[in-house]
Design a protein around this motif. Structure first.
Motif, PDB file in Angstrom:
ATOM      1  N   GLY A  28      10.935  10.264  11.921  1.00 26.38           N
ATOM      2  CA  GLY A  28       9.960   9.464  12.653  1.00 26.38           C
ATOM      3  C   GLY A  28      10.491   8.888  13.948  1.00 26.38           C
ATOM      4  O   GLY A  28       9.720   8.459  14.794  1.00 26.38           O
ATOM      5  N   GLU A  29      11.820   8.859  14.122  1.00 29.31           N
ATOM      6  CA  GLU A  29      12.401   8.376  15.374  1.00 29.31           C
ATOM      7  C   GLU A  29      12.428   9.499  16.403  1.00 29.31           C
ATOM      8  O   GLU A  29      12.296  10.673  16.058  1.00 29.31           O
ATOM      9  CB  GLU A  29      13.837   7.893  15.153  1.00 29.31           C
ATOM     10  CG  GLU A  29      13.959   6.636  14.343  1.00 29.31           C
ATOM     11  CD  GLU A  29      15.403   6.176  14.231  1.00 29.31           C
ATOM     12  OE1 GLU A  29      15.593   4.968  14.087  1.00 29.31           O
ATOM     13  OE2 GLU A  29      16.326   7.004  14.275  1.00 29.31           O
ATOM     14  N   SER A  30      12.632   9.111  17.655  1.00 29.40           N
ATOM     15  CA  SER A  30      12.764  10.114  18.710  1.00 29.40           C
ATOM     16  C   SER A  30      14.074   9.891  19.453  1.00 29.40           C
ATOM     17  O   SER A  30      14.680   8.823  19.369  1.00 29.40           O
ATOM     18  CB  SER A  30      11.584  10.038  19.685  1.00 29.40           C
ATOM     19  OG  SER A  30      11.583   8.806  20.351  1.00 29.40           O
ATOM     20  N   ALA A  31      14.501  10.920  20.166  1.00 27.84           N
ATOM     21  CA  ALA A  31      15.715  10.852  20.971  1.00 27.84           C
ATOM     22  C   ALA A  31      15.471  11.640  22.252  1.00 27.84           C
ATOM     23  O   ALA A  31      14.695  12.601  22.270  1.00 27.84           O
ATOM     24  CB  ALA A  31      16.898  11.443  20.223  1.00 27.84           C
TER      25      ALA A  31
ATOM     26  N   THR B 253      12.548  14.927  25.336  1.00 21.76           N
ATOM     27  CA  THR B 253      12.395  13.981  24.231  1.00 21.76           C
ATOM     28  C   THR B 253      11.968  14.755  22.992  1.00 21.76           C
ATOM     29  O   THR B 253      11.044  15.571  23.049  1.00 21.76           O
ATOM     30  CB  THR B 253      11.358  12.901  24.579  1.00 21.76           C
ATOM     31  OG1 THR B 253      11.798  12.217  25.756  1.00 21.76           O
ATOM     32  CG2 THR B 253      11.211  11.904  23.447  1.00 21.76           C
ATOM     33  N   VAL B 254      12.668  14.497  21.895  1.00 26.13           N
ATOM     34  CA  VAL B 254      12.388  15.201  20.640  1.00 26.13           C
ATOM     35  C   VAL B 254      12.161  14.190  19.525  1.00 26.13           C
ATOM     36  O   VAL B 254      12.703  13.090  19.546  1.00 26.13           O
ATOM     37  CB  VAL B 254      13.540  16.161  20.259  1.00 26.13           C
ATOM     38  CG1 VAL B 254      13.725  17.219  21.323  1.00 26.13           C
ATOM     39  CG2 VAL B 254      14.833  15.412  20.021  1.00 26.13           C
TER      40      VAL B 254
ATOM     41  N   SER C 167      16.068  18.418  10.449  1.00 23.28           N
ATOM     42  CA  SER C 167      17.174  18.755  11.353  1.00 23.28           C
ATOM     43  C   SER C 167      16.843  20.021  12.135  1.00 23.28           C
ATOM     44  O   SER C 167      16.272  20.964  11.596  1.00 23.28           O
ATOM     45  CB  SER C 167      18.458  18.948  10.548  1.00 23.28           C
ATOM     46  OG  SER C 167      18.797  17.744   9.902  1.00 23.28           O
ATOM     47  N   GLU C 168      17.190  19.996  13.412  1.00 26.11           N
ATOM     48  CA  GLU C 168      16.836  21.120  14.284  1.00 26.11           C
ATOM     49  C   GLU C 168      17.875  21.269  15.397  1.00 26.11           C
ATOM     50  O   GLU C 168      18.465  20.293  15.841  1.00 26.11           O
ATOM     51  CB  GLU C 168      15.452  20.856  14.891  1.00 26.11           C
ATOM     52  CG  GLU C 168      14.866  22.057  15.574  1.00 26.11           C
ATOM     53  CD  GLU C 168      13.384  21.894  15.872  1.00 26.11           C
ATOM     54  OE1 GLU C 168      12.920  22.588  16.791  1.00 26.11           O
ATOM     55  OE2 GLU C 168      12.698  21.087  15.229  1.00 26.11           O
TER      56      GLU C 168
ATOM     57  N   VAL D 259      20.239  18.145  16.191  1.00 23.96           N
ATOM     58  CA  VAL D 259      19.765  16.807  15.863  1.00 23.96           C
ATOM     59  C   VAL D 259      19.574  16.777  14.349  1.00 23.96           C
ATOM     60  O   VAL D 259      18.794  17.557  13.802  1.00 23.96           O
ATOM     61  CB  VAL D 259      18.448  16.480  16.593  1.00 23.96           C
ATOM     62  CG1 VAL D 259      17.919  15.127  16.165  1.00 23.96           C
ATOM     63  CG2 VAL D 259      18.649  16.535  18.100  1.00 23.96           C
ATOM     64  N   ILE D 260      20.313  15.896  13.698  1.00 26.23           N
ATOM     65  CA  ILE D 260      20.254  15.783  12.244  1.00 26.23           C
ATOM     66  C   ILE D 260      19.289  14.666  11.883  1.00 26.23           C
ATOM     67  O   ILE D 260      19.402  13.550  12.388  1.00 26.23           O
ATOM     68  CB  ILE D 260      21.651  15.505  11.663  1.00 26.23           C
ATOM     69  CG1 ILE D 260      22.575  16.677  11.994  1.00 26.23           C
ATOM     70  CG2 ILE D 260      21.576  15.252  10.162  1.00 26.23           C
ATOM     71  CD1 ILE D 260      24.019  16.440  11.674  1.00 26.23           C
TER      72      ILE D 260
END
Length: 67
Positions: free
Chosen positions: A5-8, A30-31, A36-37, A56-57
């Motif tokens: 649910g968070e973004s980075a 922004t993802v 995990s991807e 991104v885990i």
């Protein structure tokens, strides 16, 4: 590492042109993956190209990693 649910914001550096895997052509992406991807970006500068990847885990909770 992100909680679901968070973004980075991923930032590529060192190129003049950027091409992310979803055809985003900016240096930032922004993802907010639900699992995990791995993301990849092609950087171009003066006729040379290089590819970079970042994984991104995604976890359910940060608590599961605190001991």
């Amino acid at each position: 590492m992100l909680v679901a649910g968070e973004s980075a914001t991923l930032t590529a550096k060192g190129g003049e042109k950027y091409l992310w895997d979803n055809e985003n052509k900016t240096k930032r992406k922004t993802v907010s993956p639900s699992s995990s991807e791995t993301y990849s970006v092609v950087l171009s500068k003066t006729g040379c190209e290089s590819t970079a990847e970042v994984k991104v885990i995604v976890v359910r909770s940060y608590i599961q990693y605190v001991q």
